[in-house]
Design a protein around this motif. Structure first.
Motif, mmCIF file in Angstrom:
data_model
loop_
_atom_site.group_PDB
_atom_site.id
_atom_site.type_symbol
_atom_site.label_atom_id
_atom_site.label_comp_id
_atom_site.label_asym_id
_atom_site.label_seq_id
_atom_site.Cartn_x
_atom_site.Cartn_y
_atom_site.Cartn_z
ATOM 1 N N ALA A 163 42.724 84.882 -0.512
ATOM 2 C CA ALA A 163 43.938 85.122 0.274
ATOM 3 C C ALA A 163 44.661 86.375 -0.214
ATOM 4 N N LYS A 164 44.677 86.584 -1.523
ATOM 5 C CA LYS A 164 45.300 87.791 -2.077
ATOM 6 C C LYS A 164 44.608 89.054 -1.577
ATOM 7 N N ASN A 165 43.329 88.943 -1.293
ATOM 8 C CA ASN A 165 42.544 90.091 -0.834
ATOM 9 C C ASN A 165 42.489 90.208 0.690
ATOM 10 N N GLY A 166 43.368 89.476 1.366
ATOM 11 C CA GLY A 166 43.501 89.653 2.804
ATOM 12 C C GLY A 166 42.694 88.706 3.669
ATOM 13 N N ILE A 167 41.980 87.768 3.060
ATOM 14 C CA ILE A 167 41.229 86.787 3.842
ATOM 15 C C ILE A 167 42.188 85.699 4.328
ATOM 16 N N LYS A 168 42.081 85.352 5.599
ATOM 17 C CA LYS A 168 42.926 84.286 6.140
ATOM 18 C C LYS A 168 42.340 82.940 5.740
ATOM 19 N N VAL A 169 43.118 82.175 4.976
ATOM 20 C CA VAL A 169 42.657 80.887 4.445
ATOM 21 C C VAL A 169 43.519 79.771 5.013
ATOM 22 N N ARG A 170 42.862 78.747 5.538
ATOM 23 C CA ARG A 170 43.573 77.572 6.055
ATOM 24 C C ARG A 170 42.913 76.308 5.516
ATOM 25 N N ILE A 171 43.738 75.306 5.234
ATOM 26 C CA ILE A 171 43.241 74.017 4.740
ATOM 27 C C ILE A 171 43.891 72.889 5.532
ATOM 28 N N ILE A 172 43.069 71.946 5.985
ATOM 29 C CA ILE A 172 43.546 70.654 6.489
ATOM 30 C C ILE A 172 43.041 69.592 5.517
#
Length: 456
Positions: A163-172
């Motif tokens: 996420a710090k490197n710009g990747i969109k991260v989502r968790i359910i």
């Protein structure tokens, strides 16, 4: 005093009838709950709150309306018509099953997928970590159980770095399956742009402690191109670092190809159902990249991604699994940690066994929940007496959820052979139309038999 008691009983009866019959249930279930509520006016309502209460209409609406988001676009991206597949690629006995699963246009047949099966704990998670490390755009994670322990923190820290490197991260995640893990644990990820949300049916303190209607899926999708699902959750016990269970025996499947779009779609629908409108995900090329399908490529696997849950009026996945097993001519081999089947599934297995089909079911030798395991033992003995071969896995805890039919078809996913998976929880299953993968899963079953004893 007598009048007051009579009034209380009348009010209790009216409320009981309203609570029980406002949801569609089987006749037996409805009357069983009604009797409990009438006989035990206080305790009965408490028990009902944790076990019997259905999904609210608001939650059902939020879940069901997601079925129409992006579905047509993703289906078109599979790039094949059913007619073309039927005439060229699929055996005759699979046609009706494929049509059944795709009856609502929710499980299109997906070709040209590369499949890898993982049963070694370290290799499984190392490969997942490598895939996430190599993500370019998005990482979407959906787990029933996400634990705050050594493996959980390693998993979370990798997501924080991405996420710090710009990747969109989502968790359910499901709070019931992740008991002990608080939303605050995810704050470091949220601070760097990640998003985390509990599944819609478990978003308050009352709902998350009820036993049923939970998200039991285990999904990871990277860039819409690579997807994982199966039996593994995120926690130390899933790599054998729990003294209670010792060695952990599970099965995961890694999919590369068009089927990843379908698991991505499942994640998006669950995310949007669990979120308010401002935070919903819209269709985009980054989430759903175009697939380069080659219709002449015969080296890859054909699958259907089947999702099910209590939002559906009929047990769609359970019924499809029954239809799949009814096609068996030689063998039905099943691995499951929980064996509490309903009558239709029992009838399917017994009918197959008495017709000469080799029906084998492998279960663990130890409980993770003592009451559930006692029920599993009872059904194991019952089925053994009905001609089904029962194998008890002794090396550790068997958590794999697989089915093989003859040498032709197989399934890997989150579905257990129990009532809750059939009717009460949200599941995902990969139906595999590939004899090479099926034979591989059968070889794994045979290898596991070396660690079993047969129930007699």
């Amino acid at each position: 005093m007598a009048n007051i008691i009579t009034l209380i009983l009348i009010v209790n009866m009216i409320i009981s009838f309203y609570i029980v019959f406002r949801h569609q249930r089987s006749v037996a279930t409805s009357w069983a709950w009604l009797i409990i509520l009438l006989i035990f006016p206080v305790a009965g309502f408490i028990i009902y709150g944790f076990i019997g209460r259905g999904i609210s209409k608001e939650n059902l609406f939020a879940i069901n309306k997601q079925k129409h988001i992006s579905l047509d676009k993703v289906n078109k991206m599979q790039a094949y018509s059913l007619e073309k597949i039927f005439s060229n690629d699929t055996s005759h006995k699979a046609i009706q099953l494929i049509k059944y699963f795709n009856n609502q246009k929710e499980a299109p047949l997906s070709k040209n997928n590369a499949i890898e099966i993982y049963t070694d704990n370290q290799s499984n998670f190392q490969k997942i970590f490598n895939d996430m490390q190599n993500a370019h755009h998005t990482i979407n994670v959906e787990y029933y159980s996400f634990m705050n322990d050594q493996l959980g923190n390693k998993f979370l820290n990798l997501l924080i770095d991405k996420a710090k490197n710009g990747i969109k991260v989502r968790i359910i995640f499901d709070p019931w399956g992740s008991l002990g893990t608080k939303l605050s644990w995810f704050k470091p990820l949220i601070k760097v742009g990640g998003e985390v949300i509990p599944f819609i049916t478990s978003q308050n303190n009352i709902k998350k402690y009820r036993i049923n209607y939970h998200m039991h899926r285990k999904i990871v999708v990277i860039d819409g191109k690579i997807a994982w699902t199966g039996g593994y959750n995120i926690g130390d016990q899933y790599i054998g670092h729990n003294k209670k269970f010792g060695y952990w025996r599970d099965t995961n499947i890694r999919l590369v190809g068009p089927a990843a779009l379908l698991l991505q779609e499942r994640f998006v629908m669950d995310w949007n159902a669990s979120n308010d409108y401002k935070h919903t995900i819209k269709f985009s090329d980054l989430l759903f990249p175009k697939c380069n399908n080659d219709p002449y490529n015969t080296n890859h696997s054909t699958v259907q991604v089947v999702n099910d849950g209590p939002d559906k009026e009929v047990p769609y996945l359970r019924n499809g699994m029954i239809k799949l097993m009814m096609m068996a001519k030689e063998s039905i081999w099943i691995q499951t940690p929980y064996l509490i089947p309903d009558d239709p599934m029992i009838a399917t297995w017994v009918t197959a066994a008495t017709s000469g089909v080799d029906v084998r079911i492998m279960i663990p030798c130890m409980p993770d929940h003592i009451g559930i395991y006692r029920a599993t033992e009872w059904y194991a003995n019952y089925l053994m007496n009905m001609g089904i071969k029962i194998y008890i896995y002794e090396k550790g805890f068997l958590h794999a959820k697989t089915v093989t039919i003859d040498n032709d078809f197989s399934t890997v996913g989150s579905m257990n052979q129990d009532y809750r998976s059939y009717l009460l929880n949200f599941e995902d299953e990969i139906i595999i139309y590939d004899n090479t993968i099926t034979k591989q899963l059968k070889d794994i079953f045979k290898h596991d038999m070396c660690e079993c004893y047969q129930l007699t």
